[in-house]
Design a protein around this motif. Structure first.
Motif, short mmCIF file in Angstrom:
data_model
loop_
_atom_site.label_atom_id
_atom_site.label_comp_id
_atom_site.label_asym_id
_atom_site.label_seq_id
_atom_site.Cartn_x
_atom_site.Cartn_y
_atom_site.Cartn_z
N LEU A 9 25.83 -11.88 -0.55
CA LEU A 9 25.42 -10.85 0.41
C LEU A 9 25.41 -9.47 -0.22
CD1 LEU A 9 27.36 -12.04 3.60
CD2 LEU A 9 24.95 -12.37 3.07
N ALA A 10 26.43 -9.19 -1.06
CA ALA A 10 26.48 -7.89 -1.73
C ALA A 10 25.30 -7.70 -2.67
CB ALA A 10 27.80 -7.77 -2.50
N SER A 11 24.87 -8.79 -3.31
CA SER A 11 23.71 -8.70 -4.21
C SER A 11 22.44 -8.34 -3.45
CB SER A 11 23.52 -10.04 -4.95
OG SER A 11 24.67 -10.38 -5.69
N VAL A 12 22.27 -8.93 -2.27
CA VAL A 12 21.08 -8.62 -1.46
C VAL A 12 21.11 -7.16 -1.01
CG1 VAL A 12 19.84 -9.18 0.67
CG2 VAL A 12 20.84 -11.02 -0.71
N ILE A 13 22.30 -6.69 -0.60
CA ILE A 13 22.43 -5.28 -0.19
C ILE A 13 22.13 -4.35 -1.36
CG2 ILE A 13 24.08 -3.55 0.63
CD1 ILE A 13 25.44 -5.80 2.21
N LEU A 14 22.55 -4.76 -2.57
CA LEU A 14 22.29 -3.96 -3.76
C LEU A 14 20.79 -3.84 -4.02
CD1 LEU A 14 23.35 -2.49 -6.31
CD2 LEU A 14 23.39 -4.74 -7.46
N ILE A 15 20.05 -4.92 -3.81
CA ILE A 15 18.59 -4.88 -4.00
C ILE A 15 17.96 -3.87 -3.06
CG2 ILE A 15 16.48 -6.24 -3.79
CD1 ILE A 15 18.10 -8.70 -4.63
N VAL A 16 18.40 -3.89 -1.79
CA VAL A 16 17.86 -2.93 -0.81
C VAL A 16 18.21 -1.50 -1.23
CG1 VAL A 16 17.93 -2.21 1.61
CG2 VAL A 16 17.99 -4.65 1.03
N ALA A 17 19.45 -1.32 -1.71
CA ALA A 17 19.88 0.03 -2.12
C ALA A 17 19.05 0.55 -3.27
CB ALA A 17 21.36 0.00 -2.48
N LEU A 19 16.00 0.13 -3.86
CA LEU A 19 14.69 0.58 -3.39
C LEU A 19 14.75 1.95 -2.74
CD1 LEU A 19 13.46 -2.79 -1.79
CD2 LEU A 19 12.79 -1.84 -4.01
N ILE A 20 15.95 2.38 -2.34
CA ILE A 20 16.08 3.62 -1.57
C ILE A 20 16.86 4.69 -2.31
CG2 ILE A 20 16.92 4.58 0.61
CD1 ILE A 20 16.64 1.75 1.81
N ILE A 21 18.01 4.31 -2.89
CA ILE A 21 18.96 5.28 -3.45
C ILE A 21 18.73 5.43 -4.95
CG2 ILE A 21 21.40 5.84 -3.73
CD1 ILE A 21 21.94 4.00 -1.31
N LEU A 70 12.07 -6.32 -9.20
CA LEU A 70 11.19 -5.29 -8.67
C LEU A 70 11.99 -4.07 -8.20
CD1 LEU A 70 8.65 -7.45 -6.64
CD2 LEU A 70 8.28 -6.31 -8.83
N GLY A 71 13.18 -4.32 -7.65
CA GLY A 71 14.04 -3.20 -7.29
C GLY A 71 14.45 -2.38 -8.50
N LEU A 72 14.74 -3.07 -9.61
CA LEU A 72 15.03 -2.36 -10.86
C LEU A 72 13.83 -1.56 -11.33
CD1 LEU A 72 17.17 -4.79 -13.07
CD2 LEU A 72 17.80 -2.52 -12.27
N ASN A 73 12.64 -2.16 -11.21
CA ASN A 73 11.43 -1.44 -11.62
C ASN A 73 11.25 -0.14 -10.82
OD1 ASN A 73 10.55 -3.11 -13.66
ND2 ASN A 73 9.32 -4.40 -12.31
N VAL A 74 11.50 -0.23 -9.51
CA VAL A 74 11.38 0.96 -8.67
C VAL A 74 12.40 2.03 -9.09
CG1 VAL A 74 11.65 1.84 -6.32
CG2 VAL A 74 10.43 -0.31 -6.71
N SER A 75 13.65 1.58 -9.36
CA SER A 75 14.70 2.53 -9.74
C SER A 75 14.41 3.18 -11.10
CB SER A 75 16.06 1.83 -9.78
OG SER A 75 16.44 1.41 -8.49
N THR A 76 13.97 2.37 -12.07
CA THR A 76 13.68 2.94 -13.39
C THR A 76 12.44 3.84 -13.34
OG1 THR A 76 12.47 0.89 -13.93
CG2 THR A 76 14.75 1.05 -14.67
N GLY A 227 9.46 0.68 -23.06
CA GLY A 227 10.83 0.17 -22.94
C GLY A 227 11.09 -0.43 -21.58
N ASP A 228 10.67 0.28 -20.51
CA ASP A 228 10.85 -0.23 -19.16
C ASP A 228 10.05 -1.52 -18.96
OD1 ASP A 228 11.65 -0.29 -16.47
OD2 ASP A 228 9.78 0.69 -15.87
N GLY A 229 8.82 -1.56 -19.48
CA GLY A 229 8.00 -2.76 -19.34
C GLY A 229 8.61 -3.96 -20.06
N ILE A 230 9.17 -3.68 -21.27
CA ILE A 230 9.76 -4.79 -22.03
C ILE A 230 10.99 -5.35 -21.32
CG2 ILE A 230 10.95 -5.39 -24.17
CD1 ILE A 230 8.01 -5.11 -24.56
N VAL A 231 11.89 -4.49 -20.86
CA VAL A 231 13.13 -4.98 -20.23
C VAL A 231 12.84 -5.67 -18.90
CG1 VAL A 231 14.59 -3.25 -21.34
CG2 VAL A 231 13.58 -2.75 -19.11
N SER A 232 11.70 -5.40 -18.28
CA SER A 232 11.35 -6.11 -17.05
C SER A 232 10.55 -7.38 -17.32
CB SER A 232 10.57 -5.19 -16.11
OG SER A 232 9.32 -4.83 -16.70
#
Length: 678
Positions: A9-17, A19-21, A70-76, A227-232
């Motif tokens: 559950l914490a992992s899912v909340i982290l994904i949402v976070a 996208l926003i924070i 995808l959440g990581l992509n948005v954050s980076t 760099g961002d493209g490679i790590v994703s």
């Protein structure tokens, strides 16, 4: 909730976070490493499973990992465009891959995109679609195979239930994988779009908001973008590969590594051919011999080692099998297993094997499935699995049916003939082998296929051998159904009834009647070919009378009277009259006077001369009705019905004995004879 549940559950909340924070750079770097680790773990897991259902959570996990990436992509992307940085991991990957040349970095990144999107993702998507379609198409065949194995006694009810559940789970899994593969495809497209956004808008933001020269802005944001493209794309490539492995994986006894080594190196001779080819490649071409000779030598040595190992393995396996067989013979379990008795066995000689062999067009297994269903409807009894086996001790065309280890019937079939039963007037032009129809004892002939049409024209009833044996099995199971109903089977029927009528069952058993006493009542009904399918009425009657008497014979009589409508419809078709043989008044009084009452129940104690006279009178009436082509039915008063049955069942087991109380009031009764003493 457990710690594991909370972590998901914490992992899912982290994904949402994400996208926003906005996250700090050090946290993004940590999450990128976690992303790569999870993708690698999923890939290794798929390589070590024996069958896809061992990783049945994969479609859902694929969705979560895609959202996480995808959440990581948005954050980076947010960090690159707003701060001009995305953490040490992104910058390190960009510097390492680019190597001082932006153009080279972009080319490498594009190659990774092509590999993932065009090769792996596209192929996985297509395989998922085909696998889902073929799995759904194969479901009916698998279900029929399970039913056939169950009826042949090769598997138990528990095994059949597990296999049916597995077939259902396979269909659900491949259907989910078909949808999950779309996530992988969409993720690849999103990765391309995000890279273009980072590169174009990064250069624009660097020039307009940060005041960087166009060359410096292009260099910096190209570095971060690559760099961002490679790590994703690296984790995405690993997940796509895992998806391809899952959908292309066939069930086996080993994991992917074992299967590859066992199957790829299964033919040592091919290694010799490959080694020679590589050696000649170095000799006949300008390729350096230092490169080709060592590889050829390694392949040759491997082929030599592999060619020796099968012989050693085969001898070791033979020794182990002999030891296991000896241990099994010495173990007490090997003797205990011999004590098991199958409820129903059907054995046949080797000449009748085509009956049960589906490869030769045999449909005996399917016929037995239908027989069990038919008898469940007619008798209200779940017929046990029929174990089918060949027996070399029988004659080639001979078969026999055993119930609880005892032979109940035996017959002979000619597979290349048809059984023709005479309509009453035989025709000398119908040539064949004289025999007796096994189910009803009628005179018949085995005729060739050429005579079939002619026999049908003359009114003969012509049936094929599979139908002959199916009818014989059906009639014998009907006749002996009461022997197949034990306490365990009765308990199963009671449990099934209790699901719909709990109060009714509680009022009957375990008090005042035990399961054994209920079983005796049901068995008495089955013995006289009375269906017990209407259990609610049977239990209602037992609930009414069991408190007054525990005599199972008397209770069975009360139940028969409650089933009057069912018994009437069993012998009267439509508006037709019921043709019977009645018992004379003095014969009924003679039987009633011979009833002895004890504390353990009532029984018939009649003078042998009187009983012999009654039996002769019954035989005379049955013979007269047979000449009239009427089925004999004896009608008597309720008080003596069960004693008349006791008197006649040994000599006339197929003659129904019914009482006046077991008939509907509107039934017209026609007496064709009277059982009387001279």
């Amino acid at each position: 909730m457990s710690a594991r549940d909370l972590s998901v559950l914490a992992s899912v909340i982290l994904i949402v976070a994400m996208l926003i924070i906005p996250f700090p750079s050090w946290l993004l770097s940590l999450l990128i490493i976690v992303n790569i680790s999870l993708a690698l773990l999923v890939l290794l897991t798929t390589m070590n499973m024996n069958e896809p259902l061992q990783f049945s959570i994969f479609p859902s996990l694929l969705l979560l990992l895609t959202l996480f990436r995808l959440g990581l992509n948005v954050s980076t992307t947010r960090s690159i465009l707003s701060k001009g940085e995305a953490g040490d991991v992104v910058e390190t990957f960009g510097t390492f891959v680019v190597g001082g040349n932006i153009l080279v970095g972009l080319v490498v990144f594009i190659i990774l995109i092509v590999i993932q999107f065009i090769v792996i993702t596209k192929g996985s998507e297509r395989v998922s679609e085909v696998a889902a379609r073929f799995t759904l198409d194969a479901m009916p065949g698998k279900q029929m195979s399970i039913d056939a194995d169950l009826n042949a006694g090769m598997i138990s009810e528990h095994d059949a239930r597990n296999r049916r559940e597995k077939v259902g789970r396979e269909a659900d899994f491949y259907g989910a994988m078909d949808g999950a593969s779309k996530f992988v495809k969409g993720d690849a497209i999103a990765g391309i779009v995000i890279v273009m956004i980072n590169l174009i808008f990064g250069i624009i933001i660097g020039m307009t908001q940060q005041g960087l020269p166009i060359a410096e802005a292009a260099t910096r944001y190209s570095l971060l973008t690559v760099g961002d493209g490679i790590v994703s794309q690296i984790p995405a490539l690993l997940i796509s590969t895992a998806t391809g492995i899952v959908v292309t994986r066939a069930a086996s006894e080993g994991n992917l590594g074992q299967d590859i080594m066992n199957q790829l190196l299964a033919y040592p001779a091919m290694l010799y051919v490959a080694a020679f080819t590589i050696f000649m490649l170095g000799v006949a071409t300008p390729i350096n011999d230092i490169l080709t000779i060592p590889v050829a030598a390694l392949m040759g040595i491997g082929a030599f080692m592999l060619s020796r190992s099968p012989k050693e393995t085969e001898s070791d396996m033979m020794e182990m099998e002999e030891e296991v067989e000896q241990d099994e013979m010495k173990s007490p379990e090997s003797v205990v297993n011999l004590l098991n008795v199958d409820p129903i066995e059907f054995e046949f000689g080797y000449g009748l094997i085509p009956l049960a062999d589906t490869n030769q067009g045999g449909d005996l297994l399917d016929r037995i499935v239908m027989i069990r269903r038919q008898l469940a409807i007619e008798l209200g009894l779940v017929i046990p699995v029929v174990r089918i086996r060949d027996n070399i001790q029988l004659q080639p065309n001979e078969y026999r049916l055993k119930i609880k280890g005892n032979e109940m019937a035996r017959g002979e079939l000619l597979l290349d003939h048809y059984l023709a039963m005479s309509p009453g007037v035989e025709d000398d032009s119908i040539e064949g082998i004289d025999t007796i129809e096994p189910s009803f004892g009628l005179p018949a002939k085995w005729i060739s296929e050429e005579m079939k049409e002619q026999a049908e024209i003359f009114g003969y009833t012509v049936v094929d051998p599979p139908s002959v044996v199916s009818t014989h099995i059906t009639e014998m199971i009907k006749t002996n159904a009461h022997e197949l109903l034990g306490r365990q089977e009765t308990k199963q029927l009671i449990d099934h009834l209790q699901e719909s009528y709990p109060i009714l069952v509680e009022e009957v058993t375990p008090n005042p009647l035990t399961v054994g006493e209920v079983q005796k009542v049901l068995a008495k009904l089955l013995k006289e070919n009375v269906s017990i399918r209407n259990l609610p009425i049977i239990f209602e009657t037992l609930a009414d009378y069991a408190k007054m008497s525990s005599d199972t014979d008397l209770l069975a009589e009360y139940v028969r009277q409650s089933l009057a409508r069912q018994i009437t419809s069993q012998y009267v078709q439509g508006d037709a009259s019921l043709k019977v043989v009645t018992m004379a008044g003095k014969v009924e009084k003679l039987i009633a006077d011979a009833i002895q009452q004890t504390e353990h129940g009532n029984y018939l104690s009649m003078d042998p001369n009187d009983s012999q006279g009654i039996l002769e009178a019954v035989a005379s009436q049955v013979e007269q009705l047979s000449l009239m082509e009427e089925s004999p039915i004896i009608l008597c008063s309720p008080a003596v019905r069960m004693y008349v049955r006791q008197l006649t069942e040994r000599y006339f087991p197929q003659v129904p004995i019914i009482s006046y109380n077991e008939l509907e009031a509107n039934v017209e009764v026609q007496s064709l004879g009277v059982v009387n003493l001279g």
